[in-house]
Design a protein around this motif. Structure first.
Motif, PDB file in Angstrom:
ATOM      1  N   GLY A  91     -23.261 -83.095 -54.650  1.00 44.43           N
ATOM      2  CA  GLY A  91     -22.203 -82.487 -53.828  1.00 44.43           C
ATOM      3  C   GLY A  91     -20.922 -83.005 -54.380  1.00 44.43           C
ATOM      4  O   GLY A  91     -19.837 -82.299 -53.919  1.00 44.43           O
ATOM      5  N   PHE A 133     -32.524 -81.775 -42.771  1.00 42.89           N
ATOM      6  CA  PHE A 133     -33.643 -81.263 -42.204  1.00 42.89           C
ATOM      7  C   PHE A 133     -34.560 -82.384 -41.984  1.00 42.89           C
ATOM      8  O   PHE A 133     -34.398 -83.443 -42.233  1.00 42.89           O
ATOM      9  CB  PHE A 133     -34.071 -80.396 -43.399  1.00 42.89           C
ATOM     10  CG  PHE A 133     -33.148 -79.162 -43.241  1.00 42.89           C
ATOM     11  CD1 PHE A 133     -33.529 -77.790 -42.919  1.00 42.89           C
ATOM     12  CD2 PHE A 133     -31.992 -78.985 -44.159  1.00 42.89           C
ATOM     13  CE1 PHE A 133     -32.847 -76.738 -42.976  1.00 42.89           C
ATOM     14  CE2 PHE A 133     -31.319 -78.040 -44.138  1.00 42.89           C
ATOM     15  CZ  PHE A 133     -31.580 -76.806 -43.601  1.00 42.89           C
ATOM     16  N   THR A 174     -26.604 -87.684 -48.819  1.00 52.57           N
ATOM     17  CA  THR A 174     -26.460 -86.628 -49.513  1.00 52.57           C
ATOM     18  C   THR A 174     -25.700 -85.439 -48.484  1.00 52.57           C
ATOM     19  O   THR A 174     -24.712 -84.481 -48.799  1.00 52.57           O
ATOM     20  CB  THR A 174     -27.563 -85.574 -49.985  1.00 52.57           C
ATOM     21  OG1 THR A 174     -28.486 -85.420 -49.237  1.00 52.57           O
ATOM     22  CG2 THR A 174     -27.890 -86.573 -51.424  1.00 52.57           C
ATOM     23  N   PHE A 187     -26.028 -81.140 -42.710  1.00 57.58           N
ATOM     24  CA  PHE A 187     -27.106 -80.966 -41.993  1.00 57.58           C
ATOM     25  C   PHE A 187     -28.256 -81.638 -42.686  1.00 57.58           C
ATOM     26  O   PHE A 187     -28.292 -81.718 -43.911  1.00 57.58           O
ATOM     27  CB  PHE A 187     -27.361 -79.401 -41.981  1.00 57.58           C
ATOM     28  CG  PHE A 187     -28.443 -79.040 -40.907  1.00 57.58           C
ATOM     29  CD1 PHE A 187     -28.027 -78.567 -39.740  1.00 57.58           C
ATOM     30  CD2 PHE A 187     -29.770 -79.075 -41.168  1.00 57.58           C
ATOM     31  CE1 PHE A 187     -28.914 -78.186 -38.850  1.00 57.58           C
ATOM     32  CE2 PHE A 187     -30.779 -78.654 -40.388  1.00 57.58           C
ATOM     33  CZ  PHE A 187     -30.198 -78.335 -39.220  1.00 57.58           C
ATOM     34  N   GLU A 233     -37.831 -83.800 -48.134  1.00 53.44           N
ATOM     35  CA  GLU A 233     -38.128 -83.455 -49.410  1.00 53.44           C
ATOM     36  C   GLU A 233     -37.510 -81.899 -49.320  1.00 53.44           C
ATOM     37  O   GLU A 233     -37.311 -81.428 -50.538  1.00 53.44           O
ATOM     38  CB  GLU A 233     -39.646 -83.378 -49.497  1.00 53.44           C
ATOM     39  CG  GLU A 233     -40.289 -84.616 -49.674  1.00 53.44           C
ATOM     40  CD  GLU A 233     -41.512 -84.790 -50.279  1.00 53.44           C
ATOM     41  OE1 GLU A 233     -42.152 -83.673 -50.296  1.00 53.44           O
ATOM     42  OE2 GLU A 233     -42.049 -86.047 -50.234  1.00 53.44           O
ATOM     43  N   HIS A 234     -37.453 -81.174 -48.203  1.00 55.89           N
ATOM     44  CA  HIS A 234     -36.968 -79.709 -48.476  1.00 55.89           C
ATOM     45  C   HIS A 234     -35.762 -79.668 -49.089  1.00 55.89           C
ATOM     46  O   HIS A 234     -35.446 -78.682 -49.518  1.00 55.89           O
ATOM     47  CB  HIS A 234     -36.972 -79.079 -47.000  1.00 55.89           C
ATOM     48  CG  HIS A 234     -38.302 -78.858 -46.555  1.00 55.89           C
ATOM     49  ND1 HIS A 234     -38.555 -78.555 -45.314  1.00 55.89           N
ATOM     50  CD2 HIS A 234     -39.589 -78.672 -47.361  1.00 55.89           C
ATOM     51  CE1 HIS A 234     -40.079 -78.402 -45.086  1.00 55.89           C
ATOM     52  NE2 HIS A 234     -40.634 -78.553 -46.312  1.00 55.89           N
ATOM     53  N   GLN A 235     -34.728 -80.662 -48.652  1.00 55.86           N
ATOM     54  CA  GLN A 235     -33.619 -80.483 -49.379  1.00 55.86           C
ATOM     55  C   GLN A 235     -33.122 -81.200 -50.571  1.00 55.86           C
ATOM     56  O   GLN A 235     -31.977 -81.117 -51.274  1.00 55.86           O
ATOM     57  CB  GLN A 235     -32.403 -80.858 -48.310  1.00 55.86           C
ATOM     58  CG  GLN A 235     -32.438 -81.964 -47.763  1.00 55.86           C
ATOM     59  CD  GLN A 235     -31.644 -82.364 -46.602  1.00 55.86           C
ATOM     60  OE1 GLN A 235     -32.104 -82.377 -45.358  1.00 55.86           O
ATOM     61  NE2 GLN A 235     -30.245 -82.486 -46.535  1.00 55.86           N
ATOM     62  N   PHE A 236     -34.025 -81.704 -51.146  1.00 56.69           N
ATOM     63  CA  PHE A 236     -33.756 -82.516 -52.529  1.00 56.69           C
ATOM     64  C   PHE A 236     -34.058 -81.379 -53.455  1.00 56.69           C
ATOM     65  O   PHE A 236     -34.664 -80.474 -53.550  1.00 56.69           O
ATOM     66  CB  PHE A 236     -34.801 -83.650 -52.992  1.00 56.69           C
ATOM     67  CG  PHE A 236     -34.988 -84.752 -51.819  1.00 56.69           C
ATOM     68  CD1 PHE A 236     -33.390 -84.990 -51.374  1.00 56.69           C
ATOM     69  CD2 PHE A 236     -35.865 -85.288 -51.759  1.00 56.69           C
ATOM     70  CE1 PHE A 236     -33.521 -86.190 -50.727  1.00 56.69           C
ATOM     71  CE2 PHE A 236     -35.816 -86.423 -50.803  1.00 56.69           C
ATOM     72  CZ  PHE A 236     -34.486 -86.998 -50.279  1.00 56.69           C
ATOM     73  N   ILE A 237     -32.913 -81.321 -54.322  1.00 59.97           N
ATOM     74  CA  ILE A 237     -32.586 -80.298 -55.555  1.00 59.97           C
ATOM     75  C   ILE A 237     -32.563 -80.762 -56.688  1.00 59.97           C
ATOM     76  O   ILE A 237     -32.674 -79.979 -57.617  1.00 59.97           O
ATOM     77  CB  ILE A 237     -31.675 -79.302 -55.016  1.00 59.97           C
ATOM     78  CG1 ILE A 237     -30.236 -80.069 -55.007  1.00 59.97           C
ATOM     79  CG2 ILE A 237     -31.743 -78.600 -53.862  1.00 59.97           C
ATOM     80  CD1 ILE A 237     -29.176 -79.340 -54.607  1.00 59.97           C
ATOM     81  N   LEU A 270     -28.949 -74.968 -35.922  1.00 61.04           N
ATOM     82  CA  LEU A 270     -29.003 -74.284 -37.122  1.00 61.04           C
ATOM     83  C   LEU A 270     -27.557 -73.430 -37.371  1.00 61.04           C
ATOM     84  O   LEU A 270     -26.671 -73.389 -38.137  1.00 61.04           O
ATOM     85  CB  LEU A 270     -30.198 -73.676 -37.518  1.00 61.04           C
ATOM     86  CG  LEU A 270     -31.431 -74.347 -37.916  1.00 61.04           C
ATOM     87  CD1 LEU A 270     -32.561 -73.349 -38.092  1.00 61.04           C
ATOM     88  CD2 LEU A 270     -31.076 -74.798 -39.190  1.00 61.04           C
ATOM     89  N   ASN A 283     -37.593 -82.340 -42.708  1.00 59.30           N
ATOM     90  CA  ASN A 283     -38.280 -83.150 -43.897  1.00 59.30           C
ATOM     91  C   ASN A 283     -37.760 -83.294 -45.054  1.00 59.30           C
ATOM     92  O   ASN A 283     -37.127 -82.262 -45.752  1.00 59.30           O
ATOM     93  CB  ASN A 283     -39.724 -81.964 -44.253  1.00 59.30           C
ATOM     94  CG  ASN A 283     -40.409 -82.484 -45.514  1.00 59.30           C
ATOM     95  OD1 ASN A 283     -40.089 -83.514 -46.130  1.00 59.30           O
ATOM     96  ND2 ASN A 283     -41.626 -81.961 -45.816  1.00 59.30           N
ATOM     97  N   ARG A 315     -33.065 -64.016 -34.192  1.00 56.33           N
ATOM     98  CA  ARG A 315     -33.765 -64.303 -35.182  1.00 56.33           C
ATOM     99  C   ARG A 315     -35.122 -63.519 -35.203  1.00 56.33           C
ATOM    100  O   ARG A 315     -35.833 -63.393 -34.297  1.00 56.33           O
ATOM    101  CB  ARG A 315     -34.383 -65.957 -34.955  1.00 56.33           C
ATOM    102  CG  ARG A 315     -33.366 -66.937 -35.229  1.00 56.33           C
ATOM    103  CD  ARG A 315     -33.838 -68.144 -35.106  1.00 56.33           C
ATOM    104  NE  ARG A 315     -34.376 -68.597 -36.559  1.00 56.33           N
ATOM    105  CZ  ARG A 315     -34.689 -69.817 -36.614  1.00 56.33           C
ATOM    106  NH1 ARG A 315     -34.825 -70.611 -35.840  1.00 56.33           N
ATOM    107  NH2 ARG A 315     -34.901 -69.991 -37.928  1.00 56.33           N
ATOM    108  N   VAL A 355     -26.135 -72.875 -40.932  1.00 57.35           N
ATOM    109  CA  VAL A 355     -26.993 -72.696 -41.829  1.00 57.35           C
ATOM    110  C   VAL A 355     -27.612 -71.249 -41.426  1.00 57.35           C
ATOM    111  O   VAL A 355     -27.965 -70.435 -42.467  1.00 57.35           O
ATOM    112  CB  VAL A 355     -28.172 -73.614 -41.398  1.00 57.35           C
ATOM    113  CG1 VAL A 355     -29.642 -73.434 -42.386  1.00 57.35           C
ATOM    114  CG2 VAL A 355     -27.748 -75.227 -41.761  1.00 57.35           C
ATOM    115  N   ILE A 356     -27.729 -70.872 -40.168  1.00 57.99           N
ATOM    116  CA  ILE A 356     -27.820 -69.500 -39.828  1.00 57.99           C
ATOM    117  C   ILE A 356     -26.528 -69.153 -39.327  1.00 57.99           C
ATOM    118  O   ILE A 356     -25.817 -69.571 -38.505  1.00 57.99           O
ATOM    119  CB  ILE A 356     -28.902 -69.332 -38.579  1.00 57.99           C
ATOM    120  CG1 ILE A 356     -30.117 -69.979 -38.726  1.00 57.99           C
ATOM    121  CG2 ILE A 356     -29.052 -68.016 -38.299  1.00 57.99           C
ATOM    122  CD1 ILE A 356     -30.854 -69.811 -37.509  1.00 57.99           C
TER     123      ILE A 356
END
Ligand SMILES: Nc1ncnc2c1ncn2[C@@H]1O[C@H](COP(=O)(O)OP(=O)(O)OP(=O)(O)O)[C@@H](O)[C@H]1O
Ligand SMILES: Nc1ncnc2c1ncn2[C@@H]1O[C@H](COP(=O)(O)OP(=O)(O)OP(=O)(O)O)[C@@H](O)[C@H]1O
Ligand SMILES: [Mg+2]
Ligand SMILES: [Mg+2]
Lengths: 269, 161, 584
Positions: free
Chosen positions: C419, C400, C466, C398, C404-408, C364, C402, C330, C369-370
């Motif tokens: 999805g 995460f 989700t 996956f 909130e990071h993955q809500f779109i 990850l 937090n 990385r 994800v990576i």
């Protein structure tokens, strides 16, 4: 968490006695180049910017530590930029204005004339001169010092100045958060599809979670700062003084005098 | 306190900014911090403070641009704040934001015109040049309004005023 | 305006009787927009030298209470306050936060959110500078405070290079430098790994030992705090004060009641409650692993009535995921070195290790994800690096840290439907299945809301939902209980256990060792980018030297029970559920 690539709090590098720029007030450096910068916006010839490029280079070579980065910037980045920008600007120049000058290059029906080149390179050199002058302050000043001198000399409310200081710490955190958000959105499959439009909608999707997280974080920081009496009194103890000394006055005066002299001597009449 | 919070809104913007490839290229981009701050908080002074903090943070990372950042902050923040003050902080409709964007564009175009010797541009290029200075801030203002609305919808304003 | 240098002398009334450092009388606080007051009608006093622990279920108003103690409520946070708070003889409603700061100092949960400058020295000096103290005094206080938390030698470093525990100690030093005799801490260790937690409590214990401070502490992790608290205050769900007394007596005499309330008790106390039901006589109730151990050591063996429920050893089926020779870079650093690992299908696998060991990176890469190098990660026989992005959500979900990071999307329903739409289902199908999902995760009545407006626990459930909606048989979660209180963590883990019963394989990264031993059947221990152990939970925790080497700590129950010669049935227990005594 990984360390930030640039640490805004890193102390100014130790430098020899000759490297005087580090020992000047950030505001005096900004003030010193201001008249020249404004004048450069207005001039049109090639010589004036060239002279200021030379003056700025001289000041930099004496006044700041000589590093590989400085060498690359002065020796490579700026000249290359001038070459490229000058050419592109001449391409944009209205052919009718320079119709009388000699043709330098002819491709089919299209002609590049010396007048166009002169205009283009004058603009490019003005840009170079302004950037070189900006480097005088830029390469020898740290963000915290600038914030402090704004507070100490210009009486900017310290709540704004020191809030900015606190905010420096946010930046690496947000670079990291952004990476995580991008990963998360990719996993959710919101990132599929190509093309500029998709790219833009994708970025807009990142902004709200990023800012929402940031604002929450900012509020927590604000509470923590309040709890430590931040903003309680009209001023606060300053342990780091960024004084405006006699040498600053001298520096500004000399810089202004030299700028004026250069303008008087070189400005075509 | 609301003010301080507002100030921070910016910082995030800066980050967003420093990562966008367009940073610095599209001057109108600098409209964003103030627009978002005003759209979210709708309070006096937020635009100017937000711009001030944004500029200082930006300076820390690119000290060379310090002078420019400070001027941009004063210009954009000043116009946004001024227009809001003229409407007595009562009108927050989109037209008001676009008005300040257009005003900023004009104010920006003049020095840039001189600086870049735009009078030597061919006619249509010169027109484009000026037009873009007005379109830039307006377009970014539209983006800012969108982001601000998104934040409001996500309940950010609820936290504290 | 001059500010008293130090407060203790200010806290004496006119006739010389020492005033309490803090007096809270009939305090009720409603946040703007909230319907009920939490806390509600609370009164108590705190005197010099006391260490007071505030307990209560989530939402009972503990954080709100702490913010009121130095006037941040109502001065910085909009809320209505009834009753009064007096700190060092000043009323918090009329004195400013700044005037109060020499009397009450605060330490918050997130170390990153309370550090504002570039060096340790500047950080600690920040508060005294705000008080306009002379420079000499600022420096004297700074040195004193940094020495007390053992950071003076590192004063010129950037706080970023400190560990989490180090940064939290720095925050404590910054609070000490305000010169206040009362320190208020709101979940100071919630985000730290075991070593960091120990560091913080050691620093606090030193303060208490010196006798010149009082501490008010909010903490969910009782196992860490119990050693040095001497008084406990308990709020119930409605924010009313229902207990106030010596720690031992409150926790011991009212343990059952507190447990009912949803307040977390020390693991040892929970274990003891269970053992009592199985016929053990444990009086007084043990609160620390050592207490429990000593009590059991003297206890005659109890015939095992019902057998300790054996952990169902799952047949080693087809592995859900196989990692072979994974080396991952990385940026410029190689963060994983030749990692090989197999995740059995249907297992609950925990990945543990100290900060920076490479746990997240491994997870990850496992979930694609990576992107891992080709051929190194296979899920259900398929190479993750070759799967196209549209396929991936169907292979592995996956979650995460937090949510909130993955809500779109802008509504909870759209979030669930996203999805499904990507699978190309018809609108009717999407609607039916999304509704079904929301129903299952208890979110049906929130369908129209913005995901950001859900409570923490609800956000977490939605993010898990989700991740699963595409039907992935493998679910990977990065620190799913980070920053959450125990009740919410428990809710999530029950949810995961339920999914697992349906055949989903679960992989989590976590720092919580008791969680690992309660729920995981396999543990992967990482150190410096390598897997240093991989086995059943029992095997791994049996190797105390290994755990120590990885910078971890044994779970409290293990510490209490391992090697108890006269109770062989207990000595093997690692989960509360392993103990006799049935469900609580
Ligand atoms: N800024 C705020 N605005 C509105 N309501 C709030 C705010 N902060 C907290 N509340 C509400 O006040 C109540 C008490 O919250 P508080 O954070 O004090 O609980 P707590 O006991 O600390 O919980 P936890 O254990 O989860 O930290 C909750 O119902 C919460 O939703
Ligand atoms: N994006 C990145 N770029 C470069 N290096 C990274 C990146 N992310 C993590 N690292 C480095 O990789 C190593 C492992 O990080 P990782 O996040 O996997 O650790 P971890 O075990 O999850 O730690 P923690 O318990 O703190 O979450 C660390 O040394 C970290 O600094
Ligand atoms: Mg709380
Ligand atoms: Mg991690």
């Amino acid at each position: 968490m990984t360390l930030p690539a640039t640490d805004p709090f890193a102390p100014a590098p130790a430098a020899g006695a000759l490297r005087f720029l580090y020992r000047l007030n950030p505001l005096s450096k900004l003030a010193a180049v201001l008249p020249a910068t404004v004048a450069l916006v207005l001039v049109r010839d090639i010589w004036t910017p060239l002279v200021f490029v030379a003056l700025a280079y001289a000041t930099l070579l004496i006044g700041v530590r000589f590093t590989r980065r400085l060498a690359a910037m002065l020796g490579l980045a700026i000249p290359v930029a001038v070459a490229v920008i000058g050419l592109t600007f001449s391409l944009w120049t209205d052919p009718s204005r320079v119709a009388g000058t000699a043709a330098v290059l002819e491709i089919g029906a299209w002609t590049l004339r010396a007048g166009a080149l002169a205009t283009g390179y004058a603009t490019a050199l003005r840009l170079a001169a302004i950037i070189a002058l900006a480097l005088v302050a830029g390469l020898s000043t740290t963000g915290p010092d600038l914030a402090r001198s704004l507070v100490q000399q210009l009486r900017v409310p310290y709540r704004i100045g020191y809030t900015a200081l606190a905010a420096f710490r946010f930046v690496p955190r947000f670079a990291y958060e952004l990476e995580v958000i991008r990963q998360a959105h990719r996993v959710r499959g919101s990132g599929s599809g190509r093309g500029p439009l998709r790219g833009i909608t994708r970025w807009i999707g990142y902004v709200v979670p990023l800012l929402a997280g940031a604002i929450r974080h900012a509020e927590r920081v604000a509470l923590a700062m309040d709890a430590r009496a931040f903003g309680a009194y009209p001023d606060r103890t300053e342990r780091y003084l960024v004084p405006f000394r006699a040498r600053d006055v001298v520096f500004v005066a000399v810089a202004w005098a030299v700028s004026a002299a250069a303008l008087v001597v070189f400005l075509p009449r | 306190m609301g003010l301080l919070t507002a100030g921070w809104t910016v910082v995030h913007l800066i980050v967003a900014t420093s990562l966008l490839p367009l940073y610095g290229l599209v001057l109108g981009f600098h409209a964003l911090p103030g627009v978002i701050a005003q759209q979210v908080l709708r309070l006096p002074w937020v635009a100017l403070i937000t711009h001030g903090v944004a500029a200082l943070v930006a300076c820390a990372f690119v000290p060379t641009m310090a002078g420019r950042y400070l001027m941009v902050a004063v210009l954009f923040g000043g116009v946004q704040e001024g227009v809001s003050a003229l409407t007595r902080y009562r009108h927050w409709e989109p037209w008001r934001f676009f008005l300040s964007a257009a005003a900023t564009g004009v104010l920006l175009a003049v020095p840039m015109w001189l600086f870049l010797a735009a009078e030597s541009l061919s006619g249509w290029a010169a027109i484009l040049f000026v037009a873009l200075f007005i379109v830039g801030p307006v377009a970014w203002t539209a983006v800012g309004l969108g982001v601000g609305t998104g934040l409001t919808r996500a309940g950010i304003t609820r936290i504290r005023r | 305006m001059p500010v008293p240098a130090s407060a203790p002398d200010a806290a004496a009334s006119a006739d010389g009787i020492p005033l309490p450092l803090l007096r809270v009388s009939d305090l009720s606080i409603s946040h703007d927009g909230a319907e009920a007051a939490t806390p509600s009608g609370v009164s108590f006093e705190v005197g010099l030298g006391e260490v007071v622990l505030v307990l209560g279920p989530s939402g009972s108003g503990k954080s709100t209470l702490t913010l009121a103690l130095n006037g941040l409520i109502p001065q910085s946070v909009p809320a209505t306050l009834h009753g009064s708070v007096q700190a060092g003889g000043l009323d918090t409603a009329s004195a400013s936060v700044a005037q109060l700061s020499p009397h009450v100092a605060m330490v918050f949960q997130d170390p990153d959110a309370q550090l504002v400058t570039g060096t340790l020295l500047d950080e600690v000096a920040f508060g005294p500078e705000n008080l306009r103290l002379p420079v000499a005094e600022v420096l004297a206080r700074t040195e004193h405070a940094l020495r007390r938390v053992g950071l003076w030698e590192r004063r010129d470093e950037n706080p970023d290079v400190l560990s989490g525990g180090g940064r939290q100690r720095l925050a404590i030093a910054a609070a000490l430098a305000m010169g206040s005799p009362l320190l208020v801490l709101d979940e100071p260790t919630a985000n730290l790994d075991p070593v960091g937690i120990e560091e913080v409590y050691r620093a606090l214990a030193d303060l208490v030992a010196a006798g010149d401070h009082a501490i008010v502490l909010v903490e969910h992790n009782l196992d860490a705090a119990i050693g040095f608290v001497d008084r406990v205050i308990v709020l119930d769900a409605a924010g009313r004060l229902i207990a106030d007394g010596r720690a031992e007596s409150v926790l011991r005499d009212r343990a059952e009641e507190l447990h009912e309330l949803g307040v977390w008790l020390p693991t040892s106390a929970l274990a003891a409650l269970r053992l009592r039901r199985a016929g053990y006589v444990l009086d007084p109730l043990p609160l620390t692993p050592d207490d429990l151990r000593d009590a059991l050591a003297e206890h005659p063996p109890v015939p095992a009535g019902s057998d300790a429920s054996e952990r169902d050893p799952r047949p080693a089926a087809e592995p859900a995921a196989v990692i072979t020779g994974l080396t991952l870079r990385r940026g410029r650093t190689e963060v994983l070195h030749d990692v090989s690992l197999s995740v059995p299908a249907g297992s609950f696998t925990a990945i543990v290790g100290a900060n920076g060991a490479g746990k997240s990176s491994l997870l990850l890469a496992l979930a694609g994800v990576i992107e891992p190098p080709r051929g190194t990660v296979r899920i259900g026989g398929q190479d993750v690096a070759r799967a196209d992005p549209g396929q991936l959500p169907g292979m592995v979900g996956f979650v995460f840290q937090n949510p909130e990071h993955q809500f779109i999307a802008h509504t909870v329903f759209e979030e669930a439907a996203h999805g499904l739409r990507r699978q190309g289902l018809g609108e009717e199908d999407v609607r039916a299945r999304a509704d079904d999902l929301l129903d299952r995760f208890g979110l049906a009545d929130k369908a129209g809301q913005h995901p950001f407006l859900l409570s923490g626990g609800q956000k977490r459930r939605l993010s898990v939902g989700t991740a699963l909606v595409a039907g992935a048989p493998l679910l990977a979660l990065d620190e799913p209980t980070f920053g959450q209180d125990r009740a919410r963590a428990d809710e999530l883990l029950r949810l995961l256990a339920g999914l697992r019963a349906e055949g989903v394989t679960v992989v989590v990264v976590t720092h919580d060792m008791q969680l690992v031993s309660e729920y995981a059947d396999r543990v992967v221990v990482m150190a410096d980018g390598r897997v240093i152990a991989d086995g059943t939970t029992g095997e791994v925790f049996d190797d105390a030297a290994l755990i120590e080497r990885a910078g971890l700590r044994l779970p409290p129950l293990r510490r209490a029970l391992s090697g108890l010669a006269q109770h062989p049935a207990l000595a093997r227990a690692t989960r509360l559920a392993d103990l006799p005594g049935g469900d609580a």
